[in-house]
Design an enzyme around this catalytic site. Structure first.
Site, short mmCIF file in Angstrom:
data_model
loop_
_atom_site.label_atom_id
_atom_site.label_comp_id
_atom_site.label_asym_id
_atom_site.label_seq_id
_atom_site.Cartn_x
_atom_site.Cartn_y
_atom_site.Cartn_z
N THR A 48 10.99 0.08 -0.68
CA THR A 48 10.46 -1.05 -1.44
C THR A 48 9.81 -0.59 -2.74
OG1 THR A 48 10.09 -2.29 0.61
CG2 THR A 48 8.90 -3.05 -1.35
N CYS A 49 9.12 0.53 -2.68
CA CYS A 49 8.44 1.05 -3.87
C CYS A 49 9.43 1.44 -4.96
CB CYS A 49 7.59 2.27 -3.49
SG CYS A 49 6.43 1.94 -2.14
N THR A 50 10.50 2.10 -4.56
CA THR A 50 11.48 2.61 -5.52
C THR A 50 12.48 1.56 -5.97
OG1 THR A 50 11.26 4.82 -4.60
CG2 THR A 50 13.27 4.38 -5.83
#
Length: 163
Positions: A48-50
């Site tokens: 999700t972060c990337t």
């Protein structure tokens, strides 16, 4: 207790990878006299972060700066090597600060730590975004689910800066 709107951010020292090695950046250096967007992620290189959270800030960097923002930083409870590799891999190097809160001291001082040991990650940061003016918290957007990046997104921050 979680930091509240109007509170001064706690003092901390982050590490950021540069071509010359790691540099220390204090909260004073980052926030004094500036309007800064900070967004935090549970982990560099995590899906999700990337794939969702970071790209929104990179793609909307100019739109955010056009609304009076002086700087943008992403913080994660990772070491500076990982954050530096993430900056390079994402194309974000030199566009935003990739700050390592390596011991989670800043994250814990904000009251925004989360234990993700069940997923093999240990103590990490909740996913959030905030607007800080001269070291004072002006807005805070905390995700209920660390696997989502909606209320802490760049789009939400653009809306808040436009209001």
């Amino acid at each position: 207790m979680t930091i509240a709107i109007g509170d001064k951010l706690p003092q901390a020292t982050f590490k950021e990878k540069t071509a010359d090695g790691p540099v220390e950046i204090t909260t004073e250096q980052l926030f004094a006299g500036k309007k800064v967007i900070v967004f935090a992620v549970p982990g560099a290189f995590t899906p999700t972060c990337t794939l969702n959270h970071l790209p929104g800030y990179l793609e909307n960097r100019d739109a955010l700066m056009a609304r009076g923002v002086d700087d943008i930083a992403v913080i994660s409870v990772n070491d500076w090597h990982v954050m530096g590799a993430w900056a390079q891999h994402s194309g974000g190097q030199g566009k935003i600060h990739f700050l390592a809160d390596w011991d989670a001291s800043f994250t814990k001082a904000l009251g925004l730590d989360i234990d993700l040991s069940g997923g093999g990650l240990g103590v990490r940061s909740k996913r959030y975004s905030m607007l800080v003016e001269d070291g004072v918290l002006k807005s805070l957007n905390i995700e209920e689910n660390p696997g989502q990046a909606t209320v802490s997104s760049a789009a939400t921050m653009i809306e808040q800066l436009s209001a």
